[in-house]
Write an enzyme that holds these catalytic residues in place. Structure first.
Site, short mmCIF file in Angstrom:
data_model
loop_
_atom_site.label_atom_id
_atom_site.label_comp_id
_atom_site.label_asym_id
_atom_site.label_seq_id
_atom_site.Cartn_x
_atom_site.Cartn_y
_atom_site.Cartn_z
N CYS A 113 2.26 -19.76 -33.50
CA CYS A 113 2.73 -18.49 -32.94
C CYS A 113 4.09 -18.62 -32.24
O CYS A 113 4.74 -17.61 -31.96
CB CYS A 113 1.71 -17.94 -31.96
SG CYS A 113 0.07 -17.81 -32.67
N HIS A 254 4.50 -13.03 -27.21
CA HIS A 254 3.64 -13.13 -28.39
C HIS A 254 2.40 -12.28 -28.12
O HIS A 254 1.81 -12.34 -27.04
CB HIS A 254 3.25 -14.60 -28.62
CG HIS A 254 2.14 -14.75 -29.59
ND1 HIS A 254 2.12 -14.09 -30.79
CD2 HIS A 254 0.98 -15.46 -29.53
CE1 HIS A 254 1.01 -14.40 -31.44
NE2 HIS A 254 0.30 -15.22 -30.70
N ASN A 284 -3.03 -9.96 -33.56
CA ASN A 284 -2.21 -11.18 -33.44
C ASN A 284 -1.65 -11.53 -34.82
O ASN A 284 -2.40 -11.91 -35.72
CB ASN A 284 -3.09 -12.31 -32.89
CG ASN A 284 -2.34 -13.62 -32.74
OD1 ASN A 284 -1.22 -13.77 -33.22
ND2 ASN A 284 -2.97 -14.57 -32.06
N1 ACO Z 1 -17.68 -9.10 -30.60
C1 ACO Z 1 -18.72 -9.11 -29.74
N2 ACO Z 1 -19.02 -10.17 -29.00
C2 ACO Z 1 -18.23 -11.26 -29.11
C3 ACO Z 1 -17.14 -11.32 -30.00
C4 ACO Z 1 -16.88 -10.17 -30.76
N3 ACO Z 1 -15.87 -10.10 -31.62
N4 ACO Z 1 -16.53 -12.51 -29.90
C5 ACO Z 1 -17.24 -13.21 -28.98
N5 ACO Z 1 -18.27 -12.47 -28.50
C6 ACO Z 1 -19.26 -12.78 -27.52
C7 ACO Z 1 -19.50 -14.27 -27.43
O1 ACO Z 1 -20.45 -14.66 -28.40
C8 ACO Z 1 -20.03 -14.41 -26.02
O2 ACO Z 1 -21.38 -14.06 -25.99
P1 ACO Z 1 -22.43 -14.90 -25.07
O3 ACO Z 1 -21.96 -14.70 -23.67
O4 ACO Z 1 -23.73 -14.25 -25.38
O5 ACO Z 1 -22.31 -16.31 -25.54
C9 ACO Z 1 -19.25 -13.33 -25.24
O6 ACO Z 1 -18.77 -12.42 -26.23
C10 ACO Z 1 -18.08 -13.86 -24.47
O7 ACO Z 1 -17.34 -14.75 -25.30
P2 ACO Z 1 -16.03 -15.43 -24.79
O8 ACO Z 1 -15.48 -16.35 -25.82
O9 ACO Z 1 -16.25 -15.96 -23.41
O10 ACO Z 1 -15.08 -14.13 -24.70
P3 ACO Z 1 -13.69 -14.01 -24.00
O11 ACO Z 1 -13.76 -12.96 -22.99
O12 ACO Z 1 -13.15 -15.35 -23.60
O13 ACO Z 1 -12.78 -13.50 -25.19
C11 ACO Z 1 -11.18 -14.29 -26.79
C12 ACO Z 1 -12.63 -14.27 -26.36
C13 ACO Z 1 -10.72 -12.87 -27.01
C14 ACO Z 1 -11.04 -15.09 -28.09
C15 ACO Z 1 -10.31 -14.94 -25.69
O14 ACO Z 1 -10.87 -16.16 -25.28
C16 ACO Z 1 -8.87 -15.18 -26.11
O15 ACO Z 1 -8.12 -14.25 -26.26
N6 ACO Z 1 -8.48 -16.45 -26.28
C17 ACO Z 1 -7.11 -16.76 -26.67
C18 ACO Z 1 -6.87 -16.47 -28.09
C19 ACO Z 1 -5.39 -16.64 -28.39
O16 ACO Z 1 -4.57 -16.25 -27.62
N7 ACO Z 1 -5.03 -17.26 -29.45
C20 ACO Z 1 -3.59 -17.39 -29.67
C21 ACO Z 1 -3.25 -18.37 -30.55
S1 ACO Z 1 -3.49 -17.91 -32.20
C22 ACO Z 1 -2.50 -18.94 -33.13
O17 ACO Z 1 -1.80 -19.73 -32.62
C23 ACO Z 1 -2.59 -18.85 -34.64
#
Ligand code: ACO
Length: 328
Positions: A113, A254, A284
């Site tokens: 990214c 980004h 993204n």
């Molecule tokens: N729909 C519903 N529930 C979901 C989903 C979904 N799409 N995805 C995860 N959950 C659930 C999980 O299973 C979990 O359930 P549990 O508590 O029963 O286990 C709960 O939601 C919370 O999951 P978390 O992973 O803690 O959710 P979080 O609030 O951290 O959000 C996310 C996840 C959006 C991926 C976040 O961590 C994030 O944005 N991370 C950074 C991603 C990023 O910026 N990537 C950039 C680089 S990409 C590149 O370089 C190519």
């Protein structure tokens, strides 16, 4: 002499997929995706489109706006983590042929990214050393083909698209690309990767599943890394240049997750209203997200000659960085 962004362009595929559409494929909801990421839609490439097709269309717009022809281009840099082919030929070579820019050197930049940010700094130095006059920097991604559409942790996050910029020797009205932060934390490489299919772990039929070829991410860890490096990059670029936040017209981050930007703003007391955000429409798009945003801002006539803008990005690698740019 300086190096300026002479023009920008972008292309996103026509097909638009809403959160409700995604919820038909995996156990998720519009409410969850929007509240956890800020994403409402993403654009998905047609079956017969590859990354170079998106890149070519974005580059074509940028070239026309620069009033240049493909024969004027000395170097094509394509920042992508979703190239047309594994390893070679580079996507830049495919774009060169589509543009008929046969005089240009070509290479891909693999910085996930942060790739477009790396590309701008490379192009700037190429121009400043006199190695070339006109450089095409493209960020292009077809991430929908590299996610596991049964994994709700990742598939909801990504979209397809491309953005491009023409970098040329500048004029007295603007300092152009002033300086950049290019960094990486290779010790975090395992947090975001496609684990199988490279030389480390080749795909072996019977041993690996197709989903092993797709993107895997430790979401929480990447989230915390992103907040930390966004703050560090902005502070460094301001300090090195003796600037304050008030001097900036916009920050173009980004577009990975709106909550990352909100959390960085809250932690470092940064003004959220300076950040240009369009993640709701495109999700993204990795290396394409910053040039797509720049193109939108250009089309909305938001960018004026002399404006100081700051890009900041982070991603697989783990890479991160930013550019301080005076708009030409
Ligand atoms: N729909 C519903 N529930 C979901 C989903 C979904 N799409 N995805 C995860 N959950 C659930 C999980 O299973 C979990 O359930 P549990 O508590 O029963 O286990 C709960 O939601 C919370 O999951 P978390 O992973 O803690 O959710 P979080 O609030 O951290 O959000 C996310 C996840 C959006 C991926 C976040 O961590 C994030 O944005 N991370 C950074 C991603 C990023 O910026 N990537 C950039 C680089 S990409 C590149 O370089 C190519």
């Amino acid at each position: 002499m300086n190096a300026i962004i002479r023009s920008v362009g972008a292309y996103v595929p026509k097909k638009r997929m809403s959160n409700d559409d995604v919820a038909k494929m995996v156990d998720t909801s519009d409410e969850w995706i929007l509240s956890h990421t800020g994403i409402k839609n993403r654009h998905i490439a047609a079956e017969d489109e590859a990354t170079s097709d998106l890149a070519y269309k974005a580059a074509d717009v940028a070239l026309k706006r620069a009033d240049l022809t493909s024969a004027d281009i000395d170097l094509i840099l394509v920042a992508t983590c979703t190239p047309d082919y594994v390893g070679f030929p580079s996507t830049a070579c495919i774009v060169q042929d589509k543009l008929k820019a046969h005089h240009a050197g070509c290479l891909d930049i693999s910085a996930a990214c942060t790739g477009f940010i790396y590309g701008l700094e490379i192009a700037k130095n190429f121009v400043l050393t006199g190695a070339g006059k006109n450089i095409l920097v493209i960020g292009a991604e077809l991430l929908s083909r590299t996610v596991d559409w049964s994994d709700r942790n990742t598939c909801v996050l990504f979209g397809d698209g491309a953005g491009a910029a023409v970098i040329t020797t500048g004029n007295a009205k603007s300092n152009g690309i002033i300086n950049s932060v290019l960094q990486a934390e290779g010790q975090g490489a395992d947090l975001l990767k496609r684990p199988v299919g490279g030389t480390r772990t080749p795909f072996i039929e019977g041993k690996h599943k197709e989903s092993d070829l797709m993107t895997k991410m430790a979401g929480q860890e990447v989230y915390h890394f992103a907040i930390r490096v966004i703050i560090a990059t902005i502070k460094k670029l301001l300090n090195v240049n003796g600037l304050t936040m008030d001097d900036l017209a916009y920050i173009i981050p980004h577009q990975a997750n709106i909550r990352i930007i909100q959390a960085a703003c809250k932690r470092a007391k940064l003004p959220l209203d300076k950040f240009y955000l369009n993640i709701d429409e495109y999700a993204n798009t990795s290396a394409a997200s910053i040039p797509i945003a720049l193109n939108e801002m250009h089309e909305k006539k938001m960018l004026k000659t002399g404006d100081l803008v700051l890009t900041v990005g982070f991603g697989g690698g783990l890479t991160y960085g930013g550019n301080l740019i005076q708009w030409a």
